[in-house]
Structures are given as C-alpha cells and as structure tokens.
Design an enzyme around this catalytic site. Structure first.
Site, PDB file in Angstrom:
ATOM      1  N   CYS A  36      29.034  -7.983 -57.758  1.00  0.00           N
ATOM      2  CA  CYS A  36      29.457  -7.744 -56.382  1.00  0.00           C
ATOM      3  C   CYS A  36      30.981  -7.650 -56.292  1.00  0.00           C
ATOM      4  O   CYS A  36      31.675  -8.675 -56.346  1.00  0.00           O
ATOM      5  CB  CYS A  36      28.928  -8.893 -55.512  1.00  0.00           C
TER       6      CYS A  36
ATOM      7  N   CYS B 261      32.573  -9.409 -53.312  1.00  0.00           N
ATOM      8  CA  CYS B 261      32.627 -10.868 -53.480  1.00  0.00           C
ATOM      9  C   CYS B 261      33.730 -11.277 -54.454  1.00  0.00           C
ATOM     10  O   CYS B 261      34.460 -12.236 -54.227  1.00  0.00           O
ATOM     11  CB  CYS B 261      31.312 -11.399 -54.046  1.00  0.00           C
ATOM     12  N   ASP B 262      33.850 -10.556 -55.574  1.00  0.00           N
ATOM     13  CA  ASP B 262      34.646 -11.079 -56.689  1.00  0.00           C
ATOM     14  C   ASP B 262      35.872 -10.248 -57.055  1.00  0.00           C
ATOM     15  O   ASP B 262      36.672 -10.682 -57.889  1.00  0.00           O
ATOM     16  CB  ASP B 262      33.747 -11.210 -57.931  1.00  0.00           C
TER      17      ASP B 262
HETATM   18  C1  FAD Z   1      26.792 -13.755 -58.463  1.00  0.00           C
HETATM   19  C2  FAD Z   1      26.861 -13.489 -56.974  1.00  0.00           C
HETATM   20  C3  FAD Z   1      28.009 -13.833 -56.291  1.00  0.00           C
HETATM   21  C4  FAD Z   1      28.078 -13.617 -54.905  1.00  0.00           C
HETATM   22  N1  FAD Z   1      29.213 -13.975 -54.263  1.00  0.00           N
HETATM   23  C5  FAD Z   1      29.296 -13.807 -52.926  1.00  0.00           C
HETATM   24  C6  FAD Z   1      30.448 -14.203 -52.204  1.00  0.00           C
HETATM   25  O1  FAD Z   1      31.420 -14.686 -52.780  1.00  0.00           O
HETATM   26  N2  FAD Z   1      30.460 -14.017 -50.858  1.00  0.00           N
HETATM   27  C7  FAD Z   1      29.405 -13.453 -50.183  1.00  0.00           C
HETATM   28  O2  FAD Z   1      29.464 -13.340 -48.962  1.00  0.00           O
HETATM   29  N3  FAD Z   1      28.309 -13.048 -50.844  1.00  0.00           N
HETATM   30  C8  FAD Z   1      28.221 -13.215 -52.197  1.00  0.00           C
HETATM   31  N4  FAD Z   1      27.115 -12.783 -52.863  1.00  0.00           N
HETATM   32  C9  FAD Z   1      26.046 -12.134 -52.111  1.00  0.00           C
HETATM   33  C10 FAD Z   1      25.208 -13.217 -51.395  1.00  0.00           C
HETATM   34  O3  FAD Z   1      24.865 -14.207 -52.330  1.00  0.00           O
HETATM   35  C11 FAD Z   1      23.968 -12.611 -50.774  1.00  0.00           C
HETATM   36  O4  FAD Z   1      24.326 -11.556 -49.924  1.00  0.00           O
HETATM   37  C12 FAD Z   1      23.208 -13.680 -49.977  1.00  0.00           C
HETATM   38  O5  FAD Z   1      22.892 -14.781 -50.785  1.00  0.00           O
HETATM   39  C13 FAD Z   1      21.924 -13.087 -49.404  1.00  0.00           C
HETATM   40  O6  FAD Z   1      21.276 -14.104 -48.733  1.00  0.00           O
HETATM   41  P1  FAD Z   1      19.713 -14.072 -48.462  1.00  0.00           P
HETATM   42  O7  FAD Z   1      19.404 -15.349 -47.776  1.00  0.00           O
HETATM   43  O8  FAD Z   1      19.324 -12.822 -47.825  1.00  0.00           O
HETATM   44  O9  FAD Z   1      19.040 -14.024 -49.911  1.00  0.00           O
HETATM   45  P2  FAD Z   1      19.200 -14.937 -51.206  1.00  0.00           P
HETATM   46  O10 FAD Z   1      20.448 -15.713 -51.221  1.00  0.00           O
HETATM   47  O11 FAD Z   1      18.905 -14.031 -52.357  1.00  0.00           O
HETATM   48  O12 FAD Z   1      17.999 -15.955 -51.056  1.00  0.00           O
HETATM   49  C14 FAD Z   1      16.669 -15.542 -51.124  1.00  0.00           C
HETATM   50  C15 FAD Z   1      15.810 -16.736 -51.372  1.00  0.00           C
HETATM   51  O13 FAD Z   1      14.430 -16.392 -51.284  1.00  0.00           O
HETATM   52  C16 FAD Z   1      13.740 -17.072 -52.296  1.00  0.00           C
HETATM   53  N5  FAD Z   1      12.474 -16.439 -52.564  1.00  0.00           N
HETATM   54  C17 FAD Z   1      12.233 -15.171 -52.968  1.00  0.00           C
HETATM   55  N6  FAD Z   1      10.909 -14.989 -53.137  1.00  0.00           N
HETATM   56  C18 FAD Z   1      10.320 -16.168 -52.834  1.00  0.00           C
HETATM   57  C19 FAD Z   1       8.978 -16.634 -52.845  1.00  0.00           C
HETATM   58  N7  FAD Z   1       7.949 -15.849 -53.205  1.00  0.00           N
HETATM   59  N8  FAD Z   1       8.715 -17.929 -52.504  1.00  0.00           N
HETATM   60  C20 FAD Z   1       9.723 -18.751 -52.126  1.00  0.00           C
HETATM   61  N9  FAD Z   1      11.034 -18.361 -52.098  1.00  0.00           N
HETATM   62  C21 FAD Z   1      11.306 -17.093 -52.472  1.00  0.00           C
HETATM   63  C22 FAD Z   1      14.702 -16.980 -53.471  1.00  0.00           C
HETATM   64  O14 FAD Z   1      14.362 -17.855 -54.465  1.00  0.00           O
HETATM   65  C23 FAD Z   1      15.987 -17.350 -52.744  1.00  0.00           C
HETATM   66  O15 FAD Z   1      16.101 -18.726 -52.628  1.00  0.00           O
HETATM   67  C24 FAD Z   1      26.999 -12.997 -54.226  1.00  0.00           C
HETATM   68  C25 FAD Z   1      25.854 -12.641 -54.939  1.00  0.00           C
HETATM   69  C26 FAD Z   1      25.774 -12.884 -56.294  1.00  0.00           C
HETATM   70  C27 FAD Z   1      24.512 -12.519 -57.054  1.00  0.00           C
END
Ligand code: FAD
Length: 319
Positions: free
Chosen positions: A133, A136-137
């Site tokens: 990303c 992000c980084d």
């Molecule tokens: C390495 C990295 C660094 C990042 N750094 C930043 C940053 O600095 N700043 C920023 O704003 N964004 C950052 N991002 C992006 C950010 O992490 C995502 O945009 C954000 O986490 C999305 O949130 P979400 O809740 O939609 O999904 P996610 O954070 O992906 O959470 C989804 C959740 O659903 C769960 N899940 C999926 N399927 C199931 C199932 N069948 N049963 C139970 N649970 C399930 C997963 O395990 C997870 O816990 C980064 C991403 C990555 C990969």
C-alpha cells in the site's frame, strides 16, 4: 436470536460494533480465529489514522478499537464464519467452533486480501520494506530506491505516487508491455524517476532486518541478477473476501459486494456490508471505519423499521 451479527474484526467491523453497541443492539462480532484484528495487524506504524499525532502501531490501534466496542457491550468471538444463510427475516451464521447463530441483521466487514508474490521472505520483511500500500507506507521511503511489481493501473498509480518520496522507482514487470490504461502508462513513462525492468520476475527478497535487494529472473533468457533496493511494493491485485456470500449477494465487476449508492445496503434486506469488502479503490483504515459507521446506522434503521411494522401489526390485530 441476536439483533445483529458483525462478521470481521478490522476497522470496519469494530466501528460498526461501537455504533451498534451504543445503540443498545448488543452485537455479536465474529472476529476470525487466526486473523482477528484485520489487515492492520500486519503493519507496524500507522501514521494516518486521525487522533494519533505521534502515530500508533497497527495491532495497538486494533486493540483499542476492540476495547471500545466491548466497553459498550459488543460480544467478540475469535471464531471463523464458515457459512451464512441470508434470505428471509432470520439470518443464520455458522461458525467453526461456536455453533450456529441467528440474527435479524448481518453486517459483512470481511475486508480484502492483497495478492502476494508467495516468496519465503515476503512475510518476514513485511513492514520492513515490503508493502502492499503506497498510500499507507510511501512516506517511509523518502530518498530511497524502491521497486514496484505489477503491470496494471494500480501498479502505475503506486509507482507514480511513490516518486513523490523515493529517489528512484523501478517497475518490475513479467512481460514487455503493460496491462495498465494508456493514460496511466503515459504518466509512468514520462516520469524521470521511474525505470522499467521488463521481462523480469522477482524470485527472492534479501535483507536481514530490512529489504536490501531483489533477485530477478529474466522471463525470456532465464538469467538471474540482483537489484539493490530498500523497498518493494507488491501491486499485483487484491481479492475482496466474498467467498461466503457467492450466490447470495450481488457482486460488482471488481469483485466487491455491491451496495446501493453511498449506503451499506446489499441486494438482500437486513444484510449490510462495509469496509474494504465493498471498496475497490480507497482501502484505508479510516475509510473502512467510516463505512462501518454507515453499516451500523443502516442496520439500526432497518431493525427500527421492523419493530415499527411489528407494533403497527399488533395494534391492528388488537383493534
Ligand atoms: C501491510 C498493510 C499496511 C497498511 N497500512 C495502513 C495504514 O498505515 N493506514 C491505513 O489507513 N490503512 C492501511 N492499510 C489498509 C487497511 O489495513 C485496510 O484498509 C483496513 O484494514 C480495511 O479494514 P476492513 O475492516 O475493511 O478489513 P480488514 O482490516 O481486512 O478486516 C477484515 C476482517 O474480517 C475477518 N474475516 C474475513 N473472513 C472472515 C470469516 N469468514 N470469519 C470471521 N472473520 C473473517 C478477517 O480475518 C479480518 O479480521 C494497510 C494494509 C496492509 C495490508
């Protein structure tokens, strides 16, 4: 039966839980058994989530979001959802260990997964030079030499964005032409800081505590060489986690769950979706959190409308 079940424990899921819990809906949040906390568990410093001027570690931010959700009465289970049945007024959610739950409303906040190269050192050096990303980084790569892997629009966008910080950006691509749109290609080709490495695939990442170089193999000649870089951005695609809802919820062409306009409403009544699983573009923690808010408010409104309809029916029957 529960009022509301939230699937996913990233910023979208926990924010939806905070709102639903504060509305007195006592949500059950199914957090996953091994990936609880979502994508931010894989990162070190988060510097762009509002409210933390000094930055905050990804896992610490997720712990705080969980605490906040639990403080208002969210029940969090570290379990995986294995199947869902979403038609009708009563939704059922099956889990790996804790049995089957029923609810009047369900919020999907299952996020999306960045595609990985599948190299042995990719995970080890994640957050230590390997990233998925640029938004992000990118900031951490001021005056560094880095590489972006990929040949599509997002790879070109990431590479062009990263030239704001990096001294030099290599774009490593397996072929000798790009998949990206003409305009994105032009932008990258005319950027003096970007150099294309054609017909090359990354077969290894080296570095003790941070990325130091990439091993590249020429896809035509098979020759290998080292490319010294301090960072590697993997931009080869993203897969929304939608396997649970195939055949039940409508999806977009990008593979995300389809929602109506700016709402979180899916094609099924009482089923809502939030965060990266509906977002093919922005994919940030704060946009996911905001989207979780929308889903909780939509779900609250839906449940209130069911209650009002039931009350009206009871009045008619009593009269
Ligand atoms: C390495 C990295 C660094 C990042 N750094 C930043 C940053 O600095 N700043 C920023 O704003 N964004 C950052 N991002 C992006 C950010 O992490 C995502 O945009 C954000 O986490 C999305 O949130 P979400 O809740 O939609 O999904 P996610 O954070 O992906 O959470 C989804 C959740 O659903 C769960 N899940 C999926 N399927 C199931 C199932 N069948 N049963 C139970 N649970 C399930 C997963 O395990 C997870 O816990 C980064 C991403 C990555 C990969």
């Amino acid at each position: 039966m529960r009022e509301i079940i939230i699937i996913g424990s990233g910023p979208a899921g926990f924010t939806a839980a905070i709102y639903a819990a504060r509305a007195g809906l006592q949500p059950l949040l199914l957090a996953s058994s091994v990936e609880a906390g979502g994508d931010l568990m894989n990162t070190t410093e988060v510097e762009n989530f509002p409210g933390f001027p000094e930055g905050i570690k990804g896992p610490e931010l997720m712990m705080k979001l969980q605490e906040q959700a639990e403080r208002f009465g969210t029940e969090v289970l570290l379990d995986d959802v294995t199947a869902v049945h979403l038609e009708g007024d009563v939704k059922t959610v099956e889990t790996g260990y804790s049995g089957t739950f029923e609810a009047r409303a369900v919020i999907f906040a299952t996020g999306s997964a960045y595609r990985k190269l599948g190299l042995p050192d990719e995970e080890r050096l994640s957050g230590r030079g390997v990233s998925w990303c640029a938004t992000c980084d990118g900031f951490f790569f001021k005056a560094k030499t880095i590489a972006v892997v990929g040949g599509g629009d997002s790879a070109m966008e990431e590479a062009t964005f990263l030239t704001r910080f990096a001294e030099k950006v290599y774009v490593v691509h397996r072929k000798d032409s790009l998949r990206a749109s003409k305009i994105m290609q032009e932008r990258a080709f005319t950027n003096e800081k970007i150099e294309f490495v054609w017909n090359a695939e990354v077969i290894g990442i080296s570095g003790e505590s941070a990325v130091e170089s990439l091993s590249l193999r020429d896809t035509v000649t098979g020759e290998t060489r080292e490319l010294p870089v301090q960072g590697l951005f993997v931009a080869i695609g993203n897969d929304p986690r939608v396997h649970l809802v195939h055949g039940q919820l409508d999806l977009t062409v990008a593979g995300t769950i389809a929602v109506a306009g700016r709402s979180s409403k899916t094609n099924l009544e009482g089923v809502f979706a939030a965060g990266d699983v509906i977002d093919p573009h922005y994919r940030q923690a704060v946009t996911a959190a905001a989207s979780g808010t929308v889903a909780a408010l939509d779900a609250e409104e839906y449940l209130a409308s069911l209650d009002q309809a039931a009350e009206a029916l009871a009045l008619v029957q009593a009269s």
